[in-house]
Design a protein around this motif. Sequence first.
Motif, PDB file in Angstrom:
ATOM      1  N   ASP A 195     -40.859  42.821 -66.947  1.00 15.52           N
ATOM      2  CA  ASP A 195     -39.796  43.223 -66.032  1.00 15.52           C
ATOM      3  C   ASP A 195     -38.518  43.410 -66.835  1.00 15.52           C
ATOM      4  O   ASP A 195     -38.558  43.487 -68.072  1.00 15.52           O
ATOM      5  CB  ASP A 195     -39.638  42.233 -64.870  1.00 15.52           C
ATOM      6  N   ASP A 196     -37.369  43.469 -66.172  1.00 14.01           N
ATOM      7  CA  ASP A 196     -36.131  43.763 -66.893  1.00 14.01           C
ATOM      8  C   ASP A 196     -35.729  42.670 -67.874  1.00 14.01           C
ATOM      9  O   ASP A 196     -34.929  42.914 -68.779  1.00 14.01           O
ATOM     10  CB  ASP A 196     -34.990  44.007 -65.904  1.00 14.01           C
ATOM     11  N   ASP A 197     -36.285  41.457 -67.713  1.00 17.26           N
ATOM     12  CA  ASP A 197     -35.971  40.341 -68.610  1.00 17.26           C
ATOM     13  C   ASP A 197     -37.045  40.108 -69.656  1.00 17.26           C
ATOM     14  O   ASP A 197     -37.055  39.067 -70.316  1.00 17.26           O
ATOM     15  CB  ASP A 197     -35.748  39.063 -67.796  1.00 17.26           C
ATOM     16  N   ARG A 225     -39.181  50.441 -71.406  1.00 17.41           N
ATOM     17  CA  ARG A 225     -38.505  49.983 -70.191  1.00 17.41           C
ATOM     18  C   ARG A 225     -37.066  49.528 -70.424  1.00 17.41           C
ATOM     19  O   ARG A 225     -36.261  49.486 -69.507  1.00 17.41           O
ATOM     20  CB  ARG A 225     -39.312  48.846 -69.545  1.00 17.41           C
ATOM     21  N   SER A 227     -36.194  46.471 -71.465  1.00 22.06           N
ATOM     22  CA  SER A 227     -36.066  45.049 -71.137  1.00 22.06           C
ATOM     23  C   SER A 227     -35.407  44.292 -72.275  1.00 22.06           C
ATOM     24  O   SER A 227     -35.426  44.733 -73.426  1.00 22.06           O
ATOM     25  CB  SER A 227     -37.455  44.448 -70.869  1.00 22.06           C
ATOM     26  N   ARG A 349     -28.125  55.740 -65.433  1.00 17.77           N
ATOM     27  CA  ARG A 349     -28.656  54.815 -64.433  1.00 17.77           C
ATOM     28  C   ARG A 349     -27.754  54.754 -63.201  1.00 17.77           C
ATOM     29  O   ARG A 349     -28.246  54.711 -62.066  1.00 17.77           O
ATOM     30  CB  ARG A 349     -28.821  53.416 -65.036  1.00 17.77           C
ATOM     31  N   GLU A 358     -34.626  54.591 -58.420  1.00 15.09           N
ATOM     32  CA  GLU A 358     -34.787  53.375 -59.226  1.00 15.09           C
ATOM     33  C   GLU A 358     -34.906  53.728 -60.703  1.00 15.09           C
ATOM     34  O   GLU A 358     -35.549  54.714 -61.072  1.00 15.09           O
ATOM     35  CB  GLU A 358     -36.043  52.625 -58.772  1.00 15.09           C
ATOM     36  N   HIS A 360     -34.691  51.660 -64.918  1.00 17.56           N
ATOM     37  CA  HIS A 360     -34.615  50.422 -65.689  1.00 17.56           C
ATOM     38  C   HIS A 360     -34.116  50.742 -67.089  1.00 17.56           C
ATOM     39  O   HIS A 360     -34.396  51.805 -67.637  1.00 17.56           O
ATOM     40  CB  HIS A 360     -35.983  49.745 -65.759  1.00 17.56           C
ATOM     41  N   GLY A 361     -33.382  49.785 -67.681  1.00 15.58           N
ATOM     42  CA  GLY A 361     -32.875  49.975 -69.032  1.00 15.58           C
ATOM     43  C   GLY A 361     -31.685  49.085 -69.314  1.00 15.58           C
ATOM     44  O   GLY A 361     -30.553  49.553 -69.361  1.00 15.58           O
ATOM     45  N   ARG A 362     -31.937  47.798 -69.528  1.00 13.44           N
ATOM     46  CA  ARG A 362     -30.863  46.869 -69.870  1.00 13.44           C
ATOM     47  C   ARG A 362     -30.370  47.059 -71.293  1.00 13.44           C
ATOM     48  O   ARG A 362     -29.251  46.682 -71.626  1.00 13.44           O
ATOM     49  CB  ARG A 362     -31.334  45.414 -69.708  1.00 13.44           C
TER      50      ARG A 362
END
Length: 435
Positions: A195-197, A225, A227, A349, A358, A360-362
């Motif tokens: 997931d994002d973490d 992703r 993460s 984003r 939706e 994702h991309g921290r």
Amino acid sequence: MAVRTASELAHQIEQQVATGALGPGDRLPPVREHARRLGIAPNTVAAAYRRLRERGLVVGRGRQGTVVAERPVVAPVLGQQLPPGVVDAMTGNPDTWLLPDLTAAVAAAAARAPVRYGDPLVDPGLALASEAMFAADGVDTAHLTVVSGAMDAVERLLGAHLRRGDRVGVEDPGYASVLRVVTAMGLVPVPVAVDDDGPMPDPLARAVAAGLEAFVLTPRANNPRGSALNPRRARELDRVLASDPGVFVIEDDHAGPVAGVDFVGVGRDRPRWAMVRSMAKSLGPDLRLAVVAGDRATVDRVEGRLQVGPGWVSHLLQRIVAHALTDPDTGSAVAEASRRYAARRGRLRATLAAAGIESHGRSGLSVWVPVPDEQAVVMAMLERGFAVRAGDIYRLQSPPAIRVTTAALDDATSDALAAALVDVLEPRSASTRIA
């Protein structure tokens, strides 16, 4: 052409896979039937199939026979040409305009005395710079070595401890080259959902309980992703990994200082561990160099195998990197690149979120966008002038998505790409439209 040997048959089948005549999941003829057709001995066909399995092109499916692997390891098609005017948001390169000027580093490296056979594998200047770099992130620097890039490191590290058939935990979605390396080595990739973490504790716990020899993860800038581990997730993963101290943990910090978030690591209080930091994203893809820290036995094995092959990584490259790691101007350029990458990723984003899409991309250089049909979206975006990457090469069990490389997107191009993607993925109350 008549086929008489196992080598010739294996080459023929490899060419059929490379050209698409045989695709993932296609079944090869049974050994005896294939031998009868070709007029050769069954053990020759069996030997050819065995070679293909060892090289990651085919897999055995019991009663289903031998089939082409889902991700067959064949020579890639390089230098894909995009139609004129199409924006490349698929290749994953850093922005060349944001790479630091290495002219002074090259001159300084060339001015040093030549390296001779028998000299240390790791340049002393790079060793000192790497020790400072890793120490700032709390990484033990007692044992360091240098290899030719992140994937060279992953392959050498897995080869130091594992053998064919061993199970390796991999991120899902995760870097396609890691999946290819694992498959090519005859190892078994075991998906760990992300997931994002970062990698999720429960899927990792199930994989560890089922038996893993190694686990490869990216602590930040997961590709595709985006993460990134935070301290809480790192502690959760460490608790899971503590249940089996024998699992070899490899951290691939490929983006390093341009990831856009601070480094948070796992798994180094273990008998077997390794931390890899590549220079490709921060200093340039052509600097085929990565520094590896790890436990003594692992680093010794990597260096021992290196010495019976290429011997060492060019000290010219090592000295260039050492100069860059200690040069304030280079450090400022890398920090500015990291800020720009984060802004570009964030802009796309935010625009997509405003349209109800939706993403994702921290961290890292890309944005991951879930879609209902990857190929349909890729083709629709190409028609609108944007090349994006289908996510299937990064996935094992995770849902479909596309990867958009944001590294070189200026504001206007980013907004135009977002508008095209909104046009392709127009949110509805219960479904998503693909133009």
